[in-house]
Design a protein around this motif. Sequence first.
Motif, mmCIF file in Angstrom:
data_model
loop_
_atom_site.group_PDB
_atom_site.id
_atom_site.type_symbol
_atom_site.label_atom_id
_atom_site.label_comp_id
_atom_site.label_asym_id
_atom_site.label_seq_id
_atom_site.Cartn_x
_atom_site.Cartn_y
_atom_site.Cartn_z
ATOM 1 N N ILE B 21 0.840 -1.205 0.000
ATOM 2 C CA ILE B 21 0.000 0.000 0.000
ATOM 3 C C ILE B 21 0.870 1.249 0.000
ATOM 4 C CG2 ILE B 21 -1.572 1.409 1.402
ATOM 5 C CD1 ILE B 21 -2.817 -1.216 2.437
ATOM 6 N N ASN B 22 1.875 1.274 0.876
ATOM 7 C CA ASN B 22 2.591 2.524 1.109
ATOM 8 C C ASN B 22 3.701 2.811 0.114
ATOM 9 O OD1 ASN B 22 1.121 3.666 3.380
ATOM 10 N ND2 ASN B 22 1.731 1.811 4.417
ATOM 11 N N ILE B 23 4.314 1.768 -0.475
ATOM 12 C CA ILE B 23 5.253 2.066 -1.549
ATOM 13 C C ILE B 23 4.473 2.483 -2.799
ATOM 14 C CG2 ILE B 23 5.517 -0.282 -2.514
ATOM 15 C CD1 ILE B 23 8.510 0.354 -2.866
ATOM 16 N N ALA B 24 3.315 1.842 -3.020
ATOM 17 C CA ALA B 24 2.492 2.217 -4.176
ATOM 18 C C ALA B 24 2.034 3.666 -4.047
ATOM 19 C CB ALA B 24 1.295 1.278 -4.270
ATOM 20 N N ALA B 25 1.540 4.048 -2.872
ATOM 21 C CA ALA B 25 1.015 5.408 -2.680
ATOM 22 C C ALA B 25 2.133 6.446 -2.728
ATOM 23 C CB ALA B 25 0.282 5.485 -1.345
ATOM 24 N N SER B 26 3.298 6.111 -2.160
ATOM 25 C CA SER B 26 4.394 7.090 -2.121
ATOM 26 C C SER B 26 4.985 7.301 -3.501
ATOM 27 C CB SER B 26 5.468 6.621 -1.140
ATOM 28 O OG SER B 26 4.913 6.477 0.155
ATOM 29 N N VAL B 27 5.035 6.233 -4.314
ATOM 30 C CA VAL B 27 5.529 6.380 -5.693
ATOM 31 C C VAL B 27 4.476 7.093 -6.545
ATOM 32 C CG1 VAL B 27 6.361 5.155 -7.737
ATOM 33 C CG2 VAL B 27 7.071 4.382 -5.491
ATOM 34 N N ALA B 28 3.200 6.849 -6.247
ATOM 35 C CA ALA B 28 2.122 7.582 -6.952
ATOM 36 C C ALA B 28 2.224 9.071 -6.639
ATOM 37 C CB ALA B 28 0.764 7.032 -6.541
ATOM 38 N N ALA B 29 2.631 9.388 -5.403
ATOM 39 C CA ALA B 29 2.773 10.810 -5.013
ATOM 40 C C ALA B 29 3.862 11.482 -5.854
ATOM 41 C CB ALA B 29 3.095 10.896 -3.524
ATOM 42 N N ALA B 30 4.786 10.684 -6.393
ATOM 43 C CA ALA B 30 5.829 11.229 -7.278
ATOM 44 C C ALA B 30 5.339 11.237 -8.727
ATOM 45 C CB ALA B 30 7.096 10.378 -7.160
ATOM 46 N N GLU B 31 4.013 11.134 -8.884
ATOM 47 C CA GLU B 31 3.345 11.202 -10.186
ATOM 48 C C GLU B 31 3.767 10.129 -11.168
ATOM 49 O OE1 GLU B 31 1.946 15.815 -9.815
ATOM 50 O OE2 GLU B 31 3.067 15.221 -11.612
ATOM 51 N N LYS B 32 4.039 8.934 -10.644
ATOM 52 C CA LYS B 32 4.177 7.768 -11.496
ATOM 53 C C LYS B 32 2.816 7.081 -11.516
ATOM 54 C CE LYS B 32 8.710 8.138 -11.949
ATOM 55 N NZ LYS B 32 9.264 8.630 -13.212
ATOM 56 N N ARG B 33 2.479 6.489 -12.665
ATOM 57 C CA ARG B 33 1.178 5.810 -12.777
ATOM 58 C C ARG B 33 1.319 4.422 -12.152
ATOM 59 N NH1 ARG B 33 0.780 5.411 -18.855
ATOM 60 N NH2 ARG B 33 2.981 4.899 -18.406
ATOM 61 N N ILE B 34 0.558 4.151 -11.076
ATOM 62 C CA ILE B 34 0.746 2.950 -10.267
ATOM 63 C C ILE B 34 -0.517 2.108 -10.231
ATOM 64 C CG2 ILE B 34 1.325 2.090 -7.950
ATOM 65 C CD1 ILE B 34 3.600 3.621 -9.314
ATOM 66 N N LEU B 35 -0.320 0.784 -10.377
ATOM 67 C CA LEU B 35 -1.402 -0.171 -10.151
ATOM 68 C C LEU B 35 -0.992 -1.086 -9.007
ATOM 69 C CD1 LEU B 35 -4.134 -1.447 -10.993
ATOM 70 C CD2 LEU B 35 -2.812 -2.970 -12.502
ATOM 71 N N LEU B 36 -1.872 -1.191 -7.997
ATOM 72 C CA LEU B 36 -1.668 -2.116 -6.887
ATOM 73 C C LEU B 36 -2.576 -3.312 -7.130
ATOM 74 C CD1 LEU B 36 -0.650 -2.807 -4.005
ATOM 75 C CD2 LEU B 36 -2.442 -1.285 -3.110
ATOM 76 N N VAL B 37 -2.002 -4.519 -7.185
ATOM 77 C CA VAL B 37 -2.791 -5.734 -7.424
ATOM 78 C C VAL B 37 -2.821 -6.558 -6.141
ATOM 79 C CG1 VAL B 37 -3.009 -7.839 -8.811
ATOM 80 C CG2 VAL B 37 -2.127 -5.747 -9.862
ATOM 81 N N ASP B 38 -4.008 -6.776 -5.597
ATOM 82 C CA ASP B 38 -4.153 -7.529 -4.345
ATOM 83 C C ASP B 38 -4.545 -8.962 -4.694
ATOM 84 O OD1 ASP B 38 -6.094 -6.875 -1.284
ATOM 85 O OD2 ASP B 38 -4.659 -8.450 -1.821
#
Lengths: 254, 254
Positions: B21-38
């Motif tokens: 959750i938190n690496i995905a959100a923090s990298v998204a905050a750097a404006e990279k397009r992120i998909l988290l797959v659960d």
Amino acid sequence: PAKIIAIANQKGGVGKTTTAINIAASVAAAEKRILLVDIDPQANSTSGVGVFDTPVTIYEVLVGIKDTKESIIKTGMPYLDIIASHINLVGAEVELLGFEKREYILRSSLNTIRDLYDYIFIDCPPSLGILTLNALTAADSVLIPVQCEYFALEGLGKLLNTINIVRQNYNPSLALEGVLLTMYDSRLRLSAQIVEEVEKYFGDKLYKTIIHRNVRISESPSHGKPIILYDALSVGAKNYIALAQEFLERNRTD
Amino acid sequence: PAKIIAIANQKGGVGKTTTAINIAASVAAAEKRILLVDIDPQANSTSGVGVFDTPVTIYEVLVGIKDTKESIIKTGMPYLDIIASHINLVGAEVELLGFEKREYILRSSLNTIRDLYDYIFIDCPPSLGILTLNALTAADSVLIPVQCEYFALEGLGKLLNTINIVRQNYNPSLALEGVLLTMYDSRLRLSAQIVEEVEKYFGDKLYKTIIHRNVRISESPSHGKPIILYDALSVGAKNYIALAQEFLERNRTD
Ligand SMILES: Nc1ncnc2c1ncn2[C@@H]1O[C@H](COP(=O)(O)OP(=O)(O)OP(=O)(O)O)[C@@H](O)[C@H]1O
Ligand SMILES: Nc1ncnc2c1ncn2[C@@H]1O[C@H](COP(=O)(O)OP(=O)(O)OP(=O)(O)O)[C@@H](O)[C@H]1O
Ligand SMILES: [Mg+2]
Ligand SMILES: [Mg+2]
């Protein structure tokens, strides 16, 4: 014959192994004959009690290569025996799926040695697969450790669901031994909130004993000892001794 | 096309979901397009980002009832999408075993949407079964969270073994993204001992960023928010922002 208690929760890291080792050791200290069965391929209960030489493990018993009696290992503590696990148990999950009556394999294995013990505790892996299914089918009751954390609450519904399914299809007498709160930290508001939620949901099925977060508990497995041998004066040891007393109290009429 | 990173460790409760959750959100905050797959049936990543309405989940994608694109859900955060999980994924584990090329199902599902993202992070369950196998086969690399506890060290050998097997049989380019130490408590001697052991074993594959134990991290999922939205000034948020920076640094040449 022994009462069999599965210690299960598919949520990872909630204290299943820590509870299995320490309730087994604390009840053994009360001179009850105890068998700890490790069916988690991670084999943390096995190393946590300092057993490293495992010629026969639960793997050989489940796939039918060895008798249950041959897999019993004496630990460093009187009244406490263990059936060890091994990492190759991971392969057994797929193998067991091909067996007839695959849910009953552990139940029939344990029936052959049940008269040797007063209580048998089974440490389960963090999943609801065929190994945990075998434990729930073999058990008289289930003890559910619940970590005082948010995610730990989420999976409880599914676990209770699975227990119901096992009761309806494989093991009609499966009961809820109780719910045990673990890693409680009195400084955290979150811990108190979780306790409140769980109390509401489970009533008197919730053990009065709460296991507090205590560093001596997390140090003890690296010494291959249950907490009452590693540091009998620690908060952790006191908590698990109190748990053993409450457990024996609740099972007095058995 | 996106780089795919599996976040895996069969030991339970080591911080896989919290890191996903938190690496995905923090990298998204750097404006990279992120998909988290659960892909964990416990669906903790799904609830941890506050997604509760899940018409289509990874279950329908894996068993072939829905297209991958139909399962993508927008979260409350820009640049961060999720493919949700559901508890009925537990049933899929047995179902998938019957499929042809069962290890490649997730890989082909993700290939259809790979061009939409810069990075895809997969949160794995605490086991080495068919779901984790699918994630390792779909991934370019594996990030391994290791809790600063004794039992967390024990399973590492088996996990590296499994990664090798996947590399040899299903996914020749699977690399080790790195190892991340989690729930570090500077007051505990045990934490420092674990850090020393892991440093010896992994060298520069060990991320310099260490995630400290921080109560705000364990509170944030109950608010359905990643730590940088729940409490951006907390130690936990700072740790995961530093992790995102180190991750992007290590992947700069990609
Ligand atoms: N009361 C406690 N205080 C401090 N640490 C604890 C406590 N109980 C357990 N731990 C530690 O927390 C970690 C998780 O506990 P444990 O391994 O027993 O959980 P588990 O449910 O068996 O995990 P898994 O799902 O992987 O089988 C371990 O490192 C353990 O030493
Ligand atoms: N750095 C941290 N500080 C405090 N608590 C944490 C930290 N990281 C994780 N936690 C908490 O520890 C628990 C276990 O973490 P998490 O659920 O992320 O582990 P996991 O490996 O995904 O577990 P599982 O094996 O069940 O999937 C959670 O309740 C989480 O909120
Ligand atoms: Mg365990
Ligand atoms: Mg998780």
